[in-house]
Design an enzyme around this catalytic site. Structure first.
Site, PDB file in Angstrom:
ATOM      1  N   HIS A  14      10.616  32.975  40.607  1.00 20.82           N
ATOM      2  CA  HIS A  14       9.655  33.630  41.503  1.00 20.82           C
ATOM      3  C   HIS A  14       8.264  33.094  41.216  1.00 20.82           C
ATOM      4  CE1 HIS A  14       9.617  36.142  37.882  1.00 20.82           C
ATOM      5  NE2 HIS A  14       8.376  36.474  38.202  1.00 20.82           N
ATOM      6  N   ASP A  39      16.289  40.097  31.777  1.00 17.95           N
ATOM      7  CA  ASP A  39      14.899  40.560  31.662  1.00 17.95           C
ATOM      8  C   ASP A  39      14.810  41.793  30.754  1.00 17.95           C
ATOM      9  OD1 ASP A  39      12.287  41.442  32.094  1.00 17.95           O
ATOM     10  OD2 ASP A  39      12.560  41.833  34.242  1.00 17.95           O
ATOM     11  N   VAL A  84       4.211  51.413  40.444  1.00 22.30           N
ATOM     12  CA  VAL A  84       5.525  51.399  39.794  1.00 22.30           C
ATOM     13  C   VAL A  84       5.725  50.003  39.224  1.00 22.30           C
ATOM     14  CG1 VAL A  84       6.522  53.129  41.334  1.00 22.30           C
ATOM     15  CG2 VAL A  84       6.785  50.702  41.880  1.00 22.30           C
ATOM     16  N   HIS A 131       9.815  45.799  36.790  1.00 24.96           N
ATOM     17  CA  HIS A 131      10.920  45.437  35.890  1.00 24.96           C
ATOM     18  C   HIS A 131      11.887  46.614  35.700  1.00 24.96           C
ATOM     19  CE1 HIS A 131       8.917  41.700  34.613  1.00 24.96           C
ATOM     20  NE2 HIS A 131       7.817  42.402  34.781  1.00 24.96           N
TER      21      HIS A 131
END
Lengths: 565, 565
Positions: A87, A208, A378, A381
């Site tokens: 990304h 992640d 918010v 992740h």
């Protein structure tokens, strides 16, 4: 408390990679948050996933950016089959221009928006990279690697996860990911695709870790909309919303609120203007005709008819918002009753700067709405609850937590164990640790050297640990410089010594004692027959250093210069 | 969004104080968190409440402490009737030794524990202050001021609030306060006393603002006990608990858990050993005989039989805990399976340091328990819900929020308004703003100069903004020094210039271009007949500065020294 294998891992170079095995090395992004770059090796060929920058900490003064350390691959540049970008965030693409200096024709695979952001960045570096567009659902053979891309939801549009197939097995790399079940653009993280891949068998799952310590689930991005709407509705003066310049969906919700309440919108900050232009061009941001005005036009509108969308949500001192908070912005001066919304997280390390901005704005009379007093942000992740969904969908044989500091990696590994992954199949590998996937088992087999590569101004790498250590000493205590010209035949001073200090004291008399002390020391070295300028300088440093430690209990840098004449 | 009067307030000196009026000026502690010091004036006499230090931020490098600015009172030292200390934290007592240098016989009023901590601190400064013990419920006339003391609950024992009566009216100053309804020592904040004072009529209420932005109530301190107990019970290796060295009740709960699970306790860190000794001597900390061991004895015990109570919970780099996290502690080396509990808050600005310690400990294999993953800390300051109780008990005519940054002060003022205080009777007054209580109405009438007074090493005040600004430049970019001796009759250089850089580059050739450039410039100044060393130095600075900006896009300090011969 789990039984995860702990400790920083091997310290020696790895063995040769067995035939048919896959090797994984992170050159950045593990053990830290930023400069993500992972190198996969199979059959002598390399595939890179992401190439981002890290922003410096306080103990890295004067540094603009920190790059991944390319040393481990710099002798093998011709072995690189391609670079996959998951990304368009800086910590995933920011170092690409520096890698392109080494490999100008590098094949770069990314989604449409990712490639557009990279193209804009590369243009600033006067580069035209070889960009190849890929999209979710697509399979693509890149040299020795068979890739498959999956849609992923994150705080930027058009993010991808990538599966990497080689005869050694299947790797799935999430990139940055969360599982918003009501995404603003309807583009869900492809959990079904991950499940299908899980059916096939995932040998190594790179996940992640950023929010692995956070229990539960991230609230949907779209729940922020009504909160923003509520703020804008209640206010009859100016509204300024600060957020990340790549957060298209957040900005979309701000624009929607502005439209509903009859406000025009001005973008403030170079990266905001640029990125939102790209997003609008690609159809990712919906901007009604006539909504946007420039800053001068905004100044002419009634205060109740304008809304600013600005950069600076992290308290960056040169940003528009920080200048407003200090009362130094050329076009926008904060007045009592203005409303400022920080629709953003606070990246660890930026707290003091952000609070400084909040206090400055409050002092000038603004109402400041932020994460601490309203639901205006918010995370991008996955929290622990979402990560469990991922593990249960993928059912990996081996897990390698990525993107995070040690505490995040370990928390993520523990989640994997709770879903049934064997603790010995969780590999926690900080930058430089070599992980080999051999016969379906991943393990840490060695370590390559990985350091911090600093960008300061125009040059890369010439600022290293020695320069930084000098900067820290100078920054803490300044310096005292003593200069004298000495006849190298006799060792006699031919000028009076010059003494000057910077960053030492505001008191002009603070160093008055130094001159006679140095003269006495020079008389001594002369009397002892010392003619070597280096030895004379050392003697001066010693006597001044001792005096300043005794008198002030401080440790400025002592800089003696003895000029031979 | 309230109608509180906003903006930083007056900028001019205050008018003469009307007869019968009371004046209040904070010399520290308002608009910031730390160095609390408030001066009350009536009938030409002064009363001071608290005299603490502030710890420096990143933009104040090399500074050890920041003091309140005494200038506003330094010509009126003989007018001071006394100093009241509300409690023994550094941000309330830390600057007393520096005030004692000006007023050695200052009468200081504090509770038993507060005075004991101050005596220990003063001893390090070789001072024997005039300490007068006061306690809750007590009335005491101090010069022009009638004082009454109230028990207050906080994160240190024996804290007091003080009511100050003068003919101008009644002031109530909370000090640091919360309303734990189940305090470990049974000593409640005296809400009944505050109500009684409210019946009498409180003209000005100075209220702790630290947690005014936090909704709800602080959990009782004693609820931490079972959490600590649970951690210690489950573990069969070493346990290390870090917390503030003055938090007697927190330490008490740790000791209780150790006793229950058969562990001996070693205190680690000078201030922890000292303060817990004082607390035990005064009967505030209950230490069973034989519980304590020293570090060497602790090393000889089985790992399941020992617990360390350590300083370093804020990530201070020289603390015991930070050294453990870096693997550099002489006696305690962290092993896989050790448990470290950070039973403490994270003071804003310390996040990066604390996370660094957590990551270091995790990397070495420790399980780290902290505020983020277990209820091992509660704040010492009233949240919004508790502040409402205070306002409703006291029903003040005027409110002056103290102890906090602008965002805290304003949030606190808004709480006052919600309980019925008129917005125009809420005075938000940062350091130096003069508040006069005249005929029952408090208002901001002027401003006295208040700056930062820095302590660096042994000296106070000689490091000022100019030195700090030099340090910031040096810390960001280092310096390039050019030295040359010049014949002042001819303007001719009689030596080759010396060029050296520190904190500029690791590359030894980085400055190779400077010498010829400087020689060319010196040839030019000589040719133009310039013999003035200052002008020659300026010319050298200009040419080198331009070169480094163009070549490197950096801004090191350029330090030319031209020695006249």
């Amino acid at each position: 408390m789990s039984s995860l294998p702990t400790g920083p891992g091997p310290t020696t170079p790895p063995p040769a990679l067995p035939e048919g095995a896959l090797r994984v090395v992170a050159l950045g992004g593990i053990g830290e948050v930023g400069r993500n770059m992972t190198v996969f090796e199979f059959g002598g060929r390399l595939l890179i996933v992401d190439c981002g920058v890290l922003f410096p900490e306080d103990d890295q003064p004067g540094v603009d950016l920190i790059l991944p350390d390319f040393r481990a691959i710099e002798d093998r540049l011709e072995d690189i089959d391609g670079l996959v970008l998951t990304h368009g965030h800086e910590d995933h693409i920011g170092a690409v221009p520096f890698l392109l200096r080494l490999v100008p024709d590098l094949k770069i695979y990314g989604s449409r928006f990712t490639n557009a952001l990279l193209a804009a960045k590369a243009k600033e570096h006067r580069q035209r990279p070889n960009l190849i567009e890929v999209r979710e659902g697509e399979h693509r053979k890149v040299g020795a690697f068979d890739l498959e891309f999956f849609a992923v939801n994150h705080s930027i549009p058009d993010a991808l996860a990538v599966a990497i197939r080689t005869p050694a097995g299947v790797v799935l790399h999430t990139g940055d990911i969360k599982l918003d079940q009501l995404p603003l653009d309807g583009r869900l993280t492809d959990l079904a695709g991950f499940s299908r891949l899980g059916d096939e068998g995932v040998d190594l799952f790179c996940v992640d870790s950023t929010n692995a310590e956070v229990p539960g689930f991230v609230m949907p991005e779209r729940d922020i909309g009504p909160v923003l709407d509520d703020v804008v509705r209640k206010v009859d003066q100016r509204v300024i919303v600060a957020c990340f310049a790549s957060h298209v969906h957040r900005v979309q919700q701000v624009l929607d609120a502005a439209v509903r309440h009859g406000r025009r919108v001005a973008f403030v900050g170079r990266s905001m203007v640029r990125n939102m232009g790209i997003a609008a061009d690609l159809g990712l941001l919906n901007v009604p005709d006539g909504l946007l005005v420039n800053l001068d036009q905004a100044g002419d509108l009634p205060e109740s008819k304008v809304l600013f969308v600005s950069t600076g949500s992290q308290g960056e001192p040169l940003s528009a918002l920080s200048r407003m908070a200090r009362g130094e912005h050329r076009q926008i001066s904060i007045r009592s009753g203005d409303t400022v919304v920080l629709a953003s997280s606070m990246i660890p390390g930026n707290e003091t700067a952000v609070f400084g901005v909040v206090n400055g704005l409050t002092r000038l009379g603004a109402n400041v709405v932020h994460q601490g007093n309203a639901k205006v942000h918010v995370s991008g992740h996955a929290s622990a609850g979402e990560l469990l969904y991922l593990y249960n969908a993928v059912r990996p044989s081996n897990v390698m937590p990525v993107h995070g500091e040690w505490k995040h990696l370990r928390a993520n590994g523990e989640l994997a164990v709770r879903t049934g992954v064997a603790p010995e199949n969780v590999v926690i590998a900080e930058d430089g640790v070599v992980v080999d996937l051999v016969d379906g088992k991943a393990s840490r087999t060695g370590r390559v050297e990985v350091g911090h590569v600093y960008v300061d101004g125009l040059s890369v790498g010439d600022v290293g640990e020695s320069t930084l250590s000098d900067r820290l000493v100078l920054g803490e205590g300044g310096f005292i410089a003593i200069t004298v010209a000495v006849d190298t035949n006799t060792g006699r001073a031919v000028t009076r010594p010059t003494v000057s200090g910077r960053g030492f004291s505001d008191d002009p008399k603070a160093l008055d004692a130094v001159l006679p002390m140095v003269e006495m020391e020079l008389a001594r070295t002369e009397a002892e027959g010392i003619t070597d300028t280096h030895r004379i300088a050392q003697a001066v440093r010693r006597v001044v250093g001792r005096w300043v430690a005794d008198t002030y209990r401080r440790r400025p840098m002592i800089v003696p210069t003895v000029i031979p004449v």
